[in-house]
Each structure stands twice: as structure tokens, then as C-alpha cells.
Motif scaffolding. Structure first.
Motif, short mmCIF file in Angstrom:
data_model
loop_
_atom_site.label_atom_id
_atom_site.label_comp_id
_atom_site.label_asym_id
_atom_site.label_seq_id
_atom_site.Cartn_x
_atom_site.Cartn_y
_atom_site.Cartn_z
N LEU A 89 20.18 -19.96 30.52
CA LEU A 89 19.71 -21.28 30.93
C LEU A 89 19.19 -21.28 32.38
O LEU A 89 18.38 -22.12 32.74
N THR A 90 19.69 -20.35 33.19
CA THR A 90 19.25 -20.33 34.59
C THR A 90 17.99 -19.51 34.80
O THR A 90 17.40 -19.56 35.87
N LEU A 91 17.57 -18.74 33.80
CA LEU A 91 16.38 -17.90 33.99
C LEU A 91 15.16 -18.78 34.18
O LEU A 91 15.02 -19.81 33.53
N PRO A 92 14.27 -18.38 35.09
CA PRO A 92 13.02 -19.14 35.24
C PRO A 92 12.21 -19.04 33.96
O PRO A 92 12.40 -18.11 33.17
N LYS A 97 8.72 -13.76 38.15
CA LYS A 97 10.18 -13.69 38.28
C LYS A 97 10.85 -13.45 36.93
O LYS A 97 11.87 -12.78 36.86
N SER A 99 9.59 -11.66 34.43
CA SER A 99 9.45 -10.23 34.13
C SER A 99 10.47 -9.43 34.90
O SER A 99 11.16 -8.57 34.36
N CYS A 101 13.34 -10.40 36.20
CA CYS A 101 14.69 -10.64 35.70
C CYS A 101 14.93 -9.90 34.39
O CYS A 101 15.99 -9.31 34.19
N LEU A 102 13.94 -9.94 33.48
CA LEU A 102 14.14 -9.30 32.17
C LEU A 102 14.32 -7.80 32.33
O LEU A 102 15.18 -7.21 31.70
N LEU A 105 17.72 -7.17 33.78
CA LEU A 105 18.77 -7.45 32.79
C LEU A 105 18.91 -6.32 31.80
O LEU A 105 20.00 -6.02 31.33
N VAL A 169 22.07 -12.52 26.86
CA VAL A 169 21.11 -13.28 27.66
C VAL A 169 19.71 -13.15 27.06
O VAL A 169 19.01 -14.15 26.87
N LEU A 170 19.32 -11.92 26.75
CA LEU A 170 17.97 -11.70 26.21
C LEU A 170 17.78 -12.49 24.92
O LEU A 170 16.75 -13.13 24.71
N TYR A 173 17.69 -16.25 25.61
CA TYR A 173 16.43 -16.57 26.27
C TYR A 173 15.32 -16.66 25.23
O TYR A 173 14.49 -17.57 25.27
N ARG B 6 21.39 -23.60 39.84
CA ARG B 6 21.05 -22.63 38.80
C ARG B 6 20.64 -21.30 39.41
O ARG B 6 21.00 -20.24 38.90
N GLN B 7 19.87 -21.40 40.50
CA GLN B 7 19.43 -20.14 41.11
C GLN B 7 20.60 -19.38 41.70
O GLN B 7 20.61 -18.14 41.67
N LEU B 10 22.30 -17.55 38.94
CA LEU B 10 21.49 -16.41 38.53
C LEU B 10 21.61 -15.27 39.54
O LEU B 10 21.79 -14.11 39.16
N LEU B 14 23.00 -11.55 38.93
CA LEU B 14 22.20 -10.35 39.16
C LEU B 14 22.90 -9.41 40.14
O LEU B 14 22.81 -8.19 40.02
N LEU B 17 25.38 -7.55 38.31
CA LEU B 17 24.68 -6.59 37.45
C LEU B 17 24.26 -5.36 38.24
O LEU B 17 24.33 -4.23 37.76
N TRP B 252 9.07 -1.97 30.58
CA TRP B 252 7.97 -2.56 31.33
C TRP B 252 6.82 -2.90 30.39
O TRP B 252 6.15 -3.92 30.53
N ARG B 255 7.94 -6.04 28.10
CA ARG B 255 8.74 -7.11 28.73
C ARG B 255 8.35 -8.50 28.27
O ARG B 255 9.18 -9.39 28.15
N ASN B 256 7.04 -8.71 27.98
CA ASN B 256 6.62 -10.06 27.62
C ASN B 256 6.97 -10.43 26.19
O ASN B 256 7.00 -11.60 25.84
N MET B 258 9.66 -8.82 24.55
CA MET B 258 11.00 -8.33 24.28
C MET B 258 11.89 -9.36 23.61
O MET B 258 12.57 -9.08 22.64
N ALA B 259 11.85 -10.57 24.17
CA ALA B 259 12.81 -11.55 23.72
C ALA B 259 12.34 -12.34 22.51
O ALA B 259 13.12 -13.00 21.85
#
Lengths: 291, 267
Positions: A89-92, A97, A99, A101-102, A105, A169-170, A173, B6-7, B10, B14, B17, B252, B255-256, B258-259
Motif C-alpha cells: 500500500l505504501t509503494l508509489p 521510483k 521500478s 522499489c520493485l 524488493l 509485496v509483489l 502490488y 507512508r513514505q 516504506l 527498505l 531489506l 531489470w 520490472r514493468n 513483473m507484478a
């Protein structure tokens, strides 16, 4: 979507069936074979029927390992799932940003499991590890994961959280990204609170991915072997000996093939049963929620 | 830029992590004496000796090459068998389809520890022991079900009218599948490839059991160092850092997407 009825589709599934069956069926049958025989030497076995099953089911060490495993898996799920949702929920929602973060993660997911163990060995060592030194010196809490069973257990749990929360998370998201903007606009017009948006829009929409997350995390945490093996070797005492380690000790360490095989099959059935229960419970939970 | 709650959450996450990873990277630039002797947040005597050791010793760098070989083999096999199967599951109802799907998933639930000994025996019998293909095939056990699962989600998101139109236009099934359908699920293939790569790359137990010398993976090479007298922490840390790089490159590229895969289709 209405599907076509056509049994010729089997031809498309056949390659998958062959590839998986190649590795699955013969080894599984070997295990079944071992589990009903007393093996003296390779090729020399006596049929003993359900004796190993009876022996294994009455083994108190196994009951302990099983209980430890259950507590561990549920602890890990109870922390990773809510934490994963919260972080998702906090991910932009867009821009570079996301990319960044992912990619960050996904890093822990890409580290070989024994390396994960090694990282935590050095990270938590009370003399040279960042976490170990910080907890002992700065916070003044005595912490030594190789000597204290509780510290050891906690370290394995935290390692698992570090390792696998990114997967949750992934997935979450992904679920959040699939919610159309119109839902949020409608909620805004109705003056819905942040909590209401979460409870009635985001959570129901994440049900599908949460199911995958819970099932994958459950299966993998229930089979955990390599990471605690490297980090604690199952000790001190038996405090972090989970089912897989117990089984491996039995099969390879003591060469009790029969009981180990019987135990393997019971283990497999337990995972199957619990996965099925999770699946049913989550499916039914969804029905109570307004779509 | 305003910083809100929220930030902060996060950033804290991180930090949690990255700290262990930072510690590994930090160690990889230190000598083993410095690692064991002093507690230092940054390397005091910055050294590349650990990395040099890995890149010049074939018993180390062959580990990476072996791992990459069987991981790529596994990804290719998993994708090529899972693509038609996922299409079948997303488009057709056929005898035993649900049972088949469930059976595939059960293979993901069998603890590898259960299979170690039978696998060893089986692959030795068929003469594949200590080959890359043996590990690749063994890893199919948990990657193929996952690949079918993810791809099925992506394919269900593509309207069936596309298939129908193509068939009316006179496309044969293989031509339709390869020239129209596969380009449409490109993103799904990327995501699936990532997950296959990931799970095969990180797995140790089966890979170690099925190999001795010729196909020995990097992760197994590292366990050898752990058991050696006088642990080479610096070398181990450098090897660990290097294991993260191939995956990071793969991620990489996808990444776009992935989810996205899991959010589509049914579960």
C-alpha cells in the motif's frame, strides 16, 4: 469466459504431463516402495506393510517437530501477509521510483537459499555482525543465536520475513495495480474513509493474489530446509529442527529409509490437506464480501 | 517533496531489506582477517582480492557457468511445455482438466527432501547423473506448475474473439499460436521466465544431490567452502554478492510486467 469443450486439448497438455511425470512418478513410487519395506541392503527388502507408518506416527520426536513446524509456518504467515499488504500500500504508483522499489524488493528472492543463510550467519553474529553487535552493544540486550534457543528461533523467523515478504509485496502490488481508477473516484464522491477504501475496495480486489501468496508462502515455509540448516543447523538443541531437517537426518544421517519414506508420504499429505483447507477458507471468505 | 507516514514506512522497510545485503557487500571488500578481527561499518583496507580469487579460480567461476546453464535450460523447457498447456487450460474444457491442474500444483507441494534419495537413484539409472539437463529436468517439478499457473492467468485475459477471428481467416492452429498468440502474451512469458529463473537459481538441495563435478552449481561450491577448515568469509561474501547479479539483470528486463501476471485471470 465460456470455454470450448474439446478433449483434443489433451494433446496440448501432454508435454507438461510427460515432463513433470518423468521427475515425479518414478521417484514417488520409489518412496512408496521404501515405505512398506525393510531395506537391509540395496535390492534386498522385506515387505513390512504399514509398520513404518505406525512407528513414525507414534514417534514423539516427530510430534514435536510437527508442532514446531506448524507454529513456525503460522507465525511466518501471520507476519508476512499483513506486512506485505502494508508495504504494497505504501509503494508509489508510477514513475522511476516504482521500478527502483520493485528491483530492490526482488533482491532477497534472487539469492540462493544457502547464501541467505550465510548472510544471516554473518549479519547476526554477536561479535562481527551488524545486527548482533547492535543488539548486544547499543541496545544492551544479550543476544546470541547460536546458544539461546529463543534467539535462534527468532533469528530464523526474521530471516524468513526478510527473505519472503517481498514476494507477498509483489503479489499484492499486482493486485492493487489491477483496480480501475473509477473505484477510487466513486469512493471519494461517497466520502469513504481510508479504512473503508481498504476494507471494501482494495482488500476484496486483492483476494486472488492473496490466495496465491498464502498458498505459496505456506507450502514453502512448511518445507523450509536450507536456510535454517545453514544458519543454526537445527539447534541449539532441537529448537529450530523443522520437519524437512528431521526427515533428512532420518533418511541420510541414520539411513532409516523405511520410516523416512513413510514419514515423507505423511508429510506430503499434510501439506496437501492444509493447502486445500487454505484454498477453501479463502474462497469462502470472499463470498461474504460485497463485490 | 513532502514526506508522509507512508513514505516513512516504506523507507524503514527498505532499510530492513537492504541492511543484511549491505553487510554482505561490505564484507566482500574486506580481508578475512579484518572481517573476523574488527567490527567495521565500511572496509578499512578496501580490497578486491576476494573477487579476483573467484574470477581466476576455475572451481569457483565454473560454478556460476554451471548454474546459469541449467537455469537457462530449465527456463526454456518450462516455458516450451507450459505455453501450450496454459493455452489448453485457459481455452478448453476437457476430460480431467481440473484434476490435471491440481495434480500439477501438488508437485509444488512435495518437499524436495522427500525426493532426494529416489532422485539420486533414478537419475543415476537413466544415466543423466551429473549433467545440466538432470538438474533442469528435476527443477521442472516445481517450475512447470508455476509457469502454467502464471501463463494461464495472462492468457485468460486475452479475449477469445481473437482466436475465433484468426481461425475464420484461415489460420492453422500452429500458425495462429506462434504468429498471433505468443506475441500477445509476451509480457506473461517475461514474467514466467523471471519466476522460473528465480526458483531454479536459488534451489540448492536437488541441484547438489544430482551433481558432483561437471555440473556443480555455485551454491554447492559455496557450501564446500563453509565446511573447509578456517572459513574464507571474504571469498564467501564475494561469491554471495555475485550470485545476486544474474537475477538482478533479469529483473531489470521484466520490472514493468513483473507484478501484473498474477492479477489477471482466475485463481
Amino acid at each position: 469466459m465460456e470455454k470450448w469443450d474439446d478433449n483434443k486439448a489433451w494433446f496440448l497438455v501432454l508435454p507438461v504431463f510427460l515432463v513433470v511425470a518423468f521427475s515425479a512418478i518414478i521417484p514417488l513410487m520409489t518412496v512408496v516402495n521404501y515405505s512398506v519395506q525393510d531395506i537391509m541392503a540395496p535390492g534386498q527388502g522385506i515387505f513390512v506393510g504399514p509398520e513404518w507408518y505406525r512407528e513414525v506416527l507414534h514417534d514423539p520426536r516427530l510430534h514435536e517437530a510437527f508442532l514446531r513446524q506448524l507454529i513456525y509456518s503460522f507465525t511466518v504467515l501471520a507476519i508476512e501477509i499483513p506486512l506485505g499488504i502494508a508495504v504494497a500500500l505504501t509503494l508509489p504508483s508510477k514513475g522511476w521510483k516504482v521500478s527502483a522499489c520493485l528491483v530492490l524488493l526482488a533482491l532477497p528472492l534472487l539469492i540462493p537459499w544457502n547464501v541467505v543463510g550465510t548472510i544471516w550467519v554473518v549479519f547476526s553474529r554477536p561479535d562481527i555482525g551488524l545486527a548482533g553487535v547492535t543488539i548486544n552493544e547499543l541496545l544492551g540486550i544479550p543476544y546470541n543465536y547460536t546458544a539461546d534457543p529463543m534467539d535462534s528461533w527468532l533469528t530464523v523467523v526474521i530471516m524468513d520475513i526478510w527473505h519472503w515478504t517481498p514476494l507477498v509485496v509483489l503479489l499484492c502490488y499486482a493486485g492493487l495495480q489491477a483496480i480501475p481508477e473509477a473505484y477510487y473516484q466513486a469512493a471519494k464522491i461517497d466520502g469513504a474513509s481510508r479504512w473503508a477504501v481498504f476494507r471494501f475496495i482494495q482488500l476484496p480486489k486483492m483476494r486472488g493474489v492473496l490466495m496465491i501468496a498464502v498458498l505459496l508462502r505456506f507450502m514453502d515455509s512448511f518445507m523450509i530446509y536450507t536456510e535454517p540448516f545453514v544458519l543454526t543447523g537445527g539447534g541449539p538443541g532441537n529448537s529450530t529442527t523443522f520437519l524437512s531437517q528431521f526427515l533428512t537426518k532420518m533418511a541420510i544421517g541414520q539411513f532409516d529409509l523405511g520410516p523416512a519414506a513413510a514419514f515423507s508420504l505423511i508429510y506430503f499429505l499434510v501439506i496437501l490437506l492444509l493447502s486445500y483447507i487454505f484454498y477453501t477458507v479463502i474462497t469462502n471468505l470472499g463470498k461474504g464480501v460485497a463485490k | 517533496m513532502k514526506v508522509n507516514g507512508r513514505q516513512i514506512v516504506l523507507l524503514l522497510y527498505l532499510g530492513f531489506l537492504l541492511l543484511p545485503i549491505y553487510w554482505l557487500v561490505n564484507m566482500s571488500f574486506q580481508t578475512t582477517e579484518e572481517i573476523l578481527g574488527t567490527f567495521s561499518l565500511v572496509p578499512e583496507k578496501f580490497t578486491l582480492a576476494n573477487y579476483r580469487m573467484i574470477f581466476t579460480d576455475s572451481s569457483w567461476y565454473m560454478g556460476y557457468i554451471n548454474s546459469i546453464k541449467y537455469v537457462l535450460l530449465n527456463t526454456v523447457i518450462s516455458l516450451s511445455v507450459a505455453l501450450p498447456a496454459a493455452y489448453a487450460f485457459s481455452r478448453f474444457r476437457f476430460l480431467g482438466d481440473k484434476h490435471m491442474f491440481f495434480w500439477l500444483l501438488t508437485n509444488r507441494m512435495s518437499p524436495p527432501a522427500v525426493f532426494l534419495l529416489p532422485f539420486f537413484n533414478f537419475y543415476q539409472t537413466v544415466g543423466l547423473f551429473d549433467t545440466h539437463i538432470a538438474v533442469a529436468l528435476a527443477h521442472c517439478l516445481f517450475n512447470v506448475p508455476l509457469a502454467v499457473w502464471i501463463l494461464e492467468g495472462f492468457m485468460s485475459g486475452i479475449p477469445r474473439e481473437i482466436d475465433e477471428t484468426a481461425f475464420i481467416d484461415g489460420y492453422s492452429f500452429p500458425r495462429f499460436f506462434f504468429t498471433i498468440f505468443i506475441p500477445l502474451v509476451k509480457a506473461g512469458i517475461g514474467v514466467t521466465a523471471f519466476f522460473c529463473f528465480m526458483f531454479s537459481w536459488v534451489e540448492l538441495l536437488l541441484a547438489r544431490t544430482l551433481t558432483t563435478v561437471n555440473a556443480k552449481p555455485i551454491a554447492a561450491t559455496m557450501t564446500r567452502t563453509i565446511s573447509a577448515a578456517g572459513m574464507d568469509w571474504g571469498g564467501l561474501a564475494a561469491a554471495g554478492v555475485l550470485t545476486m547479479i544474474p537475477g538482478a539483470i533479469v529483473i531489470w528486463f521484466v520490472r514493468n510486467y513483473m507484478a501484473k501476471g498474477f492479477a489477471l485471470g482466475r485463481v
